[in-house]
Design an enzyme around this catalytic site. Sequence first.
Site, short mmCIF file in Angstrom:
data_model
loop_
_atom_site.label_atom_id
_atom_site.label_comp_id
_atom_site.label_asym_id
_atom_site.label_seq_id
_atom_site.Cartn_x
_atom_site.Cartn_y
_atom_site.Cartn_z
N GLY B 10 0.82 -1.20 0.00
CA GLY B 10 0.00 0.00 0.00
C GLY B 10 0.86 1.25 0.00
N GLY B 12 -0.33 4.43 0.36
CA GLY B 12 -1.06 5.57 0.91
C GLY B 12 -0.14 6.33 1.86
N GLY B 14 0.39 5.92 5.05
CA GLY B 14 1.15 5.08 5.97
C GLY B 14 2.30 4.37 5.29
CB VAL B 78 -1.26 -7.88 -1.60
CG1 VAL B 78 -1.16 -8.95 -0.51
CG2 VAL B 78 0.09 -7.24 -1.86
CD GLU B 178 -12.93 17.97 2.98
OE1 GLU B 178 -12.23 18.26 3.96
OE2 GLU B 178 -12.73 16.97 2.28
CG ASP B 311 -7.54 4.54 7.07
OD1 ASP B 311 -6.99 5.18 7.99
OD2 ASP B 311 -8.11 5.08 6.11
#
Lengths: 427, 427
Positions: B10, B12, B14, B78, B178, B311
């Site tokens: 990932g 993102g 993190g 994955v 938003e 997350d």
Amino acid sequence: MDTPHVVVVGAGFGGLAAARALVDAPVRVTIVDRANHHLFQPLLYQVAMAALSPAEIAVPIRALFRDERNVSVLMAEVTGFDLDARTVALDDGTSLSFDFLVVAAGAETNYYGHPEWAAHAPSLKSIEDALEIRRRVLVALERAESARHGAGDDAADEALRRKLLTFVVIGGGPTGLELAGAIAELARPIAKSDFRTLDPSWIKVILVEAGERLLATFDPRLSEKAAESLTELGVTVRTGVRVTNIDDQGVWIGEELIASSSILWTAGVRASGLAAKLSKEAGAPLDRGGRVVVGEDCALPGRPRVFAIGDLACFPTAGGSLPGVSPVAMQQGRHVAATIVRDLRGEPREPFRYFDKGSMATIGRQRAVAQVGKLRMSGVVAWLAWLFVHLWYLIDFKNRLSVLADWFWSYVRFRHGARLITGRERR
Amino acid sequence: MDTPHVVVVGAGFGGLAAARALVDAPVRVTIVDRANHHLFQPLLYQVAMAALSPAEIAVPIRALFRDERNVSVLMAEVTGFDLDARTVALDDGTSLSFDFLVVAAGAETNYYGHPEWAAHAPSLKSIEDALEIRRRVLVALERAESARHGAGDDAADEALRRKLLTFVVIGGGPTGLELAGAIAELARPIAKSDFRTLDPSWIKVILVEAGERLLATFDPRLSEKAAESLTELGVTVRTGVRVTNIDDQGVWIGEELIASSSILWTAGVRASGLAAKLSKEAGAPLDRGGRVVVGEDCALPGRPRVFAIGDLACFPTAGGSLPGVSPVAMQQGRHVAATIVRDLRGEPREPFRYFDKGSMATIGRQRAVAQVGKLRMSGVVAWLAWLFVHLWYLIDFKNRLSVLADWFWSYVRFRHGARLITGRERR
């Protein structure tokens, strides 16, 4: 009498030129297009090659006519015409009535009776096409990088990698040259800088053309120059080669297979299907490319208030007919707008005369070929001319400065462009 | 000993933070992501609203690590883990072996048992989602404009137009606010400037939240401020309202139908399915949101070399667990990178401590709410803080200047952004 209503079908170069020439005329104009944007097609290959973003070469049609209160824009697909009733049928089942009709719906890709090739060899006509080609080229590099994680069958891995890193461009016209040049110029540096296991020398770019030379409509010396420039960029140029099949293995030339997973089709266009519908309604002949033959005022025979312009119209000349290029469409658009104004004033019509400003094609970022009248140019000079002309026409929009800045900004950043893979696989 | 191999799943906030913190460590890093780009999700709603282009908030992962020779990037999905064998399974059938594993695959949209709602109410997680939402909102305006060409049934035309011009945003978290704010701020000026028959006052934006207040994780006073700001922008805020069905007619709340053709879902996320796979492999519990529970070093119980962050990880705290926000993911990413380095040096591990810098949400272009420690902000001051923080994190990339310039440029042009409709209908 009500304000006459001019319906313009298509917001390409021709339709836009017609509509813009009518903003101060005593008419209402409705532009109908199935997309919501005008696309600057000459730079579409740069979107495909991730050098520009879609928003940099496309502008919402509404934005172009925001301040012209006599122009309406309708996003819809035209499905047919009733010239006697003076109506245009739309895909939502409704219809528009017109006093004057300007059909400028352009051309579409021609796979010459092999629609099944489209799945393997996308063409470059829309933003969606460009993003699909970008996706395929970038995914091919990604897959080649990960092919090292194969099951250990070195020969199979090697064959797969070769297939993934062979890019075939079919068609030796300006678009084919631009794509082939851009791939060659872009793929090798990326492979070198961004990937870890790809050897840039594994990347092959092959340009396939059925005719005996590239750029058939150009001077033969320029065809040669173009072939030389491509070769310098590392493109393999193969002329006089007829593609017999395209499938998931690659491109077939008779018994020979060019194994490739990234095949791009630029080998031909034919007129929009609306040309045939006009032909049927007006009894006007179609030419070999499916274009409807128009009179010297660009109107259909016997239908003086119905015009066909640009790529879907065949405008006969002494030597044959005008080519399907944007200057023809734009000049015809302005001419029919002027004709409509003359009609409304009760003045006689004038025949359309094409002023040939020449043609050009670019190969990579520093080379181009151009012919203007008797003048022949190649190399950096031609490339600068290409740049100037395209900037000039590109910024022929309301938001001149911002588009120019955006584009120039992206252009100088070339190698750092955002090479995003988006969208889902399309097959 | 070979150089230890760290696999990061990932890219993102993190995963990227972990990988970046390891570029000078004595390890090899492989980042695996199914996309080829890192996405700055906090500004994704601006892509959906056509204020920014995808390339302005997404950067190819390869470009970020171009100069870090110990980092490889693999575009793949994955599919599973074998923690005993220390391998990660990929969708192409191959696998990667690791010495350390950092799973940071994030979250996906949660329709709470109603996957069929997805077709009618897209969510906002990817560039594709953003472009789909943009397409729907712009097409709704186009269709409403052309609804005047109806069959003459005024009541039916009127109902259709109302449905097309009603935008429903489901979910009262920061993303919902938003989006609702941006639609309200954008749609009415566009309707006024670009369209001819649309009355801006016909446009309705409705924000639906099941809970009793917006921004449930914020201070209640800020929830109130946010609701006030939205109301000022012309958004109808409906809290305490539970959606019971979504279909092609619109949003159902029990017997009540909100007729709408543009429904956006921001009401919930759940952890990536990889959390459940880790849980099964490691015997670690899952929380209600499908997140795998980790220890205080962010590792799985009994698997010290396997970390889950961001997350998809549930990090227990005294009061419950850390929220699924980007600062948690980034801090955890840096912490596990430091932990890996400590392990290699034979130093003891340290527990992860979250430093809460506060949270914020923006509503339109001049209003926001923010809480930082005991500080509560709203209005223009909070909006400027929001802008600063997002610019700060957005430009935490190699090409800082160019992204900043691009973004700022687009931001000041806001109303003139290229509102392109691209892509095909997705249903």
